[in-house]
Write an enzyme that holds these catalytic residues in place. Structure first.
Site, PDB file in Angstrom:
ATOM      1  N   GLU A  46     -53.123  43.514   4.080  1.00  0.00           N
ATOM      2  CA  GLU A  46     -53.421  43.948   5.438  1.00  0.00           C
ATOM      3  C   GLU A  46     -52.288  44.799   6.014  1.00  0.00           C
ATOM      4  O   GLU A  46     -52.529  45.843   6.649  1.00  0.00           O
ATOM      5  CB  GLU A  46     -53.651  42.741   6.354  1.00  0.00           C
ATOM      6  CG  GLU A  46     -54.790  41.831   5.912  1.00  0.00           C
ATOM      7  CD  GLU A  46     -54.333  40.686   5.032  1.00  0.00           C
ATOM      8  OE1 GLU A  46     -54.881  39.587   5.184  1.00  0.00           O
ATOM      9  OE2 GLU A  46     -53.421  40.888   4.196  1.00  0.00           O
ATOM     10  N   CYS A  78     -50.161  37.983   9.120  1.00  0.00           N
ATOM     11  CA  CYS A  78     -50.959  39.215   9.181  1.00  0.00           C
ATOM     12  C   CYS A  78     -51.796  39.262  10.463  1.00  0.00           C
ATOM     13  O   CYS A  78     -52.105  40.345  10.962  1.00  0.00           O
ATOM     14  CB  CYS A  78     -51.865  39.312   7.968  1.00  0.00           C
ATOM     15  SG  CYS A  78     -50.957  39.674   6.449  1.00  0.00           S
ATOM     16  N   ALA A 148     -61.430  32.149 -30.737  1.00  0.00           N
ATOM     17  CA  ALA A 148     -61.918  33.226 -31.610  1.00  0.00           C
ATOM     18  C   ALA A 148     -62.427  32.573 -32.883  1.00  0.00           C
ATOM     19  O   ALA A 148     -61.654  31.970 -33.632  1.00  0.00           O
ATOM     20  CB  ALA A 148     -60.793  34.215 -31.918  1.00  0.00           C
ATOM     21  N   SER A 162     -56.323  33.088 -40.899  1.00  0.00           N
ATOM     22  CA  SER A 162     -57.137  33.368 -39.712  1.00  0.00           C
ATOM     23  C   SER A 162     -57.050  34.832 -39.265  1.00  0.00           C
ATOM     24  O   SER A 162     -57.524  35.181 -38.188  1.00  0.00           O
ATOM     25  CB  SER A 162     -56.688  32.465 -38.553  1.00  0.00           C
ATOM     26  OG  SER A 162     -55.331  32.710 -38.244  1.00  0.00           O
ATOM     27  N   THR A 190     -50.592  25.367 -34.337  1.00  0.00           N
ATOM     28  CA  THR A 190     -50.775  26.820 -34.284  1.00  0.00           C
ATOM     29  C   THR A 190     -49.452  27.529 -34.531  1.00  0.00           C
ATOM     30  O   THR A 190     -49.394  28.551 -35.232  1.00  0.00           O
ATOM     31  CB  THR A 190     -51.354  27.230 -32.914  1.00  0.00           C
ATOM     32  OG1 THR A 190     -52.638  26.642 -32.756  1.00  0.00           O
ATOM     33  CG2 THR A 190     -51.483  28.749 -32.797  1.00  0.00           C
ATOM     34  N   LEU A 198     -47.045  35.194 -28.995  1.00  0.00           N
ATOM     35  CA  LEU A 198     -47.775  34.821 -27.781  1.00  0.00           C
ATOM     36  C   LEU A 198     -47.418  35.677 -26.569  1.00  0.00           C
ATOM     37  O   LEU A 198     -47.555  35.248 -25.424  1.00  0.00           O
ATOM     38  CB  LEU A 198     -47.559  33.333 -27.449  1.00  0.00           C
ATOM     39  CG  LEU A 198     -48.030  32.342 -28.519  1.00  0.00           C
ATOM     40  CD1 LEU A 198     -47.624  30.925 -28.139  1.00  0.00           C
ATOM     41  CD2 LEU A 198     -49.525  32.437 -28.750  1.00  0.00           C
ATOM     42  N   ARG A 201     -49.365  42.641 -25.453  1.00  0.00           N
ATOM     43  CA  ARG A 201     -49.001  44.004 -25.841  1.00  0.00           C
ATOM     44  C   ARG A 201     -49.424  45.022 -24.783  1.00  0.00           C
ATOM     45  O   ARG A 201     -49.244  46.219 -24.974  1.00  0.00           O
ATOM     46  CB  ARG A 201     -49.640  44.355 -27.194  1.00  0.00           C
ATOM     47  CG  ARG A 201     -49.051  43.571 -28.355  1.00  0.00           C
ATOM     48  CD  ARG A 201     -49.477  44.141 -29.696  1.00  0.00           C
ATOM     49  NE  ARG A 201     -50.877  43.940 -29.942  1.00  0.00           N
ATOM     50  CZ  ARG A 201     -51.393  42.850 -30.519  1.00  0.00           C
ATOM     51  NH1 ARG A 201     -50.580  41.868 -30.884  1.00  0.00           N
ATOM     52  NH2 ARG A 201     -52.683  42.738 -30.727  1.00  0.00           N
ATOM     53  N   GLU A 287     -54.834  28.976 -26.134  1.00  0.00           N
ATOM     54  CA  GLU A 287     -55.292  29.709 -27.322  1.00  0.00           C
ATOM     55  C   GLU A 287     -55.357  28.835 -28.573  1.00  0.00           C
ATOM     56  O   GLU A 287     -55.313  29.332 -29.687  1.00  0.00           O
ATOM     57  CB  GLU A 287     -54.392  30.923 -27.550  1.00  0.00           C
ATOM     58  CG  GLU A 287     -54.480  31.955 -26.436  1.00  0.00           C
ATOM     59  CD  GLU A 287     -54.025  33.333 -26.871  1.00  0.00           C
ATOM     60  OE1 GLU A 287     -54.186  33.682 -28.056  1.00  0.00           O
ATOM     61  OE2 GLU A 287     -53.519  34.069 -26.017  1.00  0.00           O
ATOM     62  N   GLY A 289     -54.605  24.971 -30.869  1.00  0.00           N
ATOM     63  CA  GLY A 289     -55.699  24.872 -31.812  1.00  0.00           C
ATOM     64  C   GLY A 289     -56.754  23.852 -31.443  1.00  0.00           C
ATOM     65  O   GLY A 289     -56.841  23.398 -30.306  1.00  0.00           O
TER      66      GLY A 289
END
Length: 356
Positions: A46, A78, A148, A162, A190, A198, A201, A287, A289
């Protein structure tokens, strides 16, 4: 309001523990100022939009994706700026779930003769700030589990390989998820199996913290995550079952050790989430396991699941599955999910779901 939401999305994940907010000032059917909250501690949306509008703010309408604040924090209220600049109408997408505000701001604006409307594109606005909303209510992070897997539910072959089950497009999307998250969490298996960094990018002003669940401190001291502790923190959640000597070795590597309570001989995950919340980590990406995912689901600590499914069959009774643990005995006891959305990548399908 759609323009304001588009502005808010630019800062998604960058303002935590504050919400991502966008604002637009409109006068005589023309946008005269706009802005968004870029980072915690910087001016709110604002204030940015009003500054951009200048003298044109007097007699104008303000569209904002979240009810304006009405208290002193890192920045002034605000509501005071809105009143002082002569805004005559305020349209907010949703109430602020922060109990300090929660409807009070709109009432204050109304008392000062400003026309107020709330609830415009509320669903879209609340979807943008799901982590903030949960944090305000529970002081715990919003937990997204990312999986995944192949079509038959495998996340690795019987030999542990994997790389890579899903497509480049799917993995690029996960990099964006990491950039938005405050922390990425994995189980120790993992780390041992894949040795991931971890980090994201995707270019940006921050990287997620890395959280490793390791009740007995089996994480190798040579793990890649320790090579980048100056880039982002590494937090190892463990228990009194772990060696204090080894804990000291991890601290010398730059890691932070959190000792949680014991639950079933393992890290008490609810206790850990409360600790992460106290560190202002409100958006958590898990992520793997399979054991960690199963434990989070069993304790009803998951808010959202993202299944990235590749058109592949891996097979094998000893191949690693996406959700392990003890499992259920009868199908009727299976965890029931509600589908939020389905997204197609070049080869894969992403199913976004929540626990009913």
């Amino acid at each position: 309001m759609r323009l304001a939401l588009g502005l808010a999305k630019k800062a998604e994940g960058l303002t935590n523990p504050n919400p991502a907010v966008g604002a637009v000032v409109v006068k005589n059917g023309r946008v005269v100022g706009s802005g968004y909250h870029k980072r915690c501690g910087l001016p709110h949306a604002e204030a940015v939009a009003l500054r951009a509008a200048g003298a044109s703010a007097r007699g104008a309408a303000l569209y904002v994706t979240l009810e304006p604040c009405n208290h002193y924090g890192r920045t002034p209220p605000c509501t005071d700026a809105i009143i002082a600049r002569g805004i005559t109408r305020v349209v907010a997408a949703m109430k602020d779930p922060n109990p300090i505000t929660n409807g009070r701001s709109m009432k204050k604006l109304k008392r000062h003769g400003i026309n107020t409307t709330i609830g415009v594109l509320e669903e879209e606005a609340s979807g943008l700030n799901r982590p903030f909303i949960k944090f305000m209510k529970t002081k715990m992070p919003y937990v997204t589990v990312k999986i995944a897997e192949s079509l038959d539910g495998k996340i690795a072959t019987r030999s542990g390989d994997s790389r890579w089950i899903t497509s480049d497009d799917s993995r690029a999307y996960v990099q964006k998820l990491r950039r938005k998250a405050d922390a990425v969490m994995v189980g120790v298996n993992t780390i041992i199996r894949d040795d991931p960094m971890l980090l994201s990018r995707v270019a940006g002003p921050k990287q997620p913290a890395r959280v490793i669940i390791d009740s007995r401190l089996r994480t190798p001291l040579t793990a890649k995550v320790f090579s980048s502790t100056k880039v982002s923190p590494v937090i190892i959640a463990t228990t009194r079952l772990a060696s204090s000597r080894k804990a000291g070795a991890f601290v010398s590597k730059g890691a932070t050790i959190i000792f949680t309570g014991l639950k079933g001989g393992r890290v008490d995950l609810k206790d850990l989430l409360k600790r992460l919340g106290s560190m202002n980590m409100i958006d958590l990406l898990v992520e793997g396991g399979g054991e960690l995912v199963a434990a989070l689901l069993e304790e009803k600590l998951v808010d959202r699941l993202l299944f990235f499914m590749a058109p592949k069959i891996i097979g094998g009774r000893n191949a690693v599955t996406s959700v392990e643990g003890r499992g259920i005995g009868r199908v009727k006891d299976a965890l029931d999910l509600g589908i939020i959305s389905v997204k197609r990548f070049s080869k894969d399908i992403m199913i976004e779901a929540k626990v009913k």
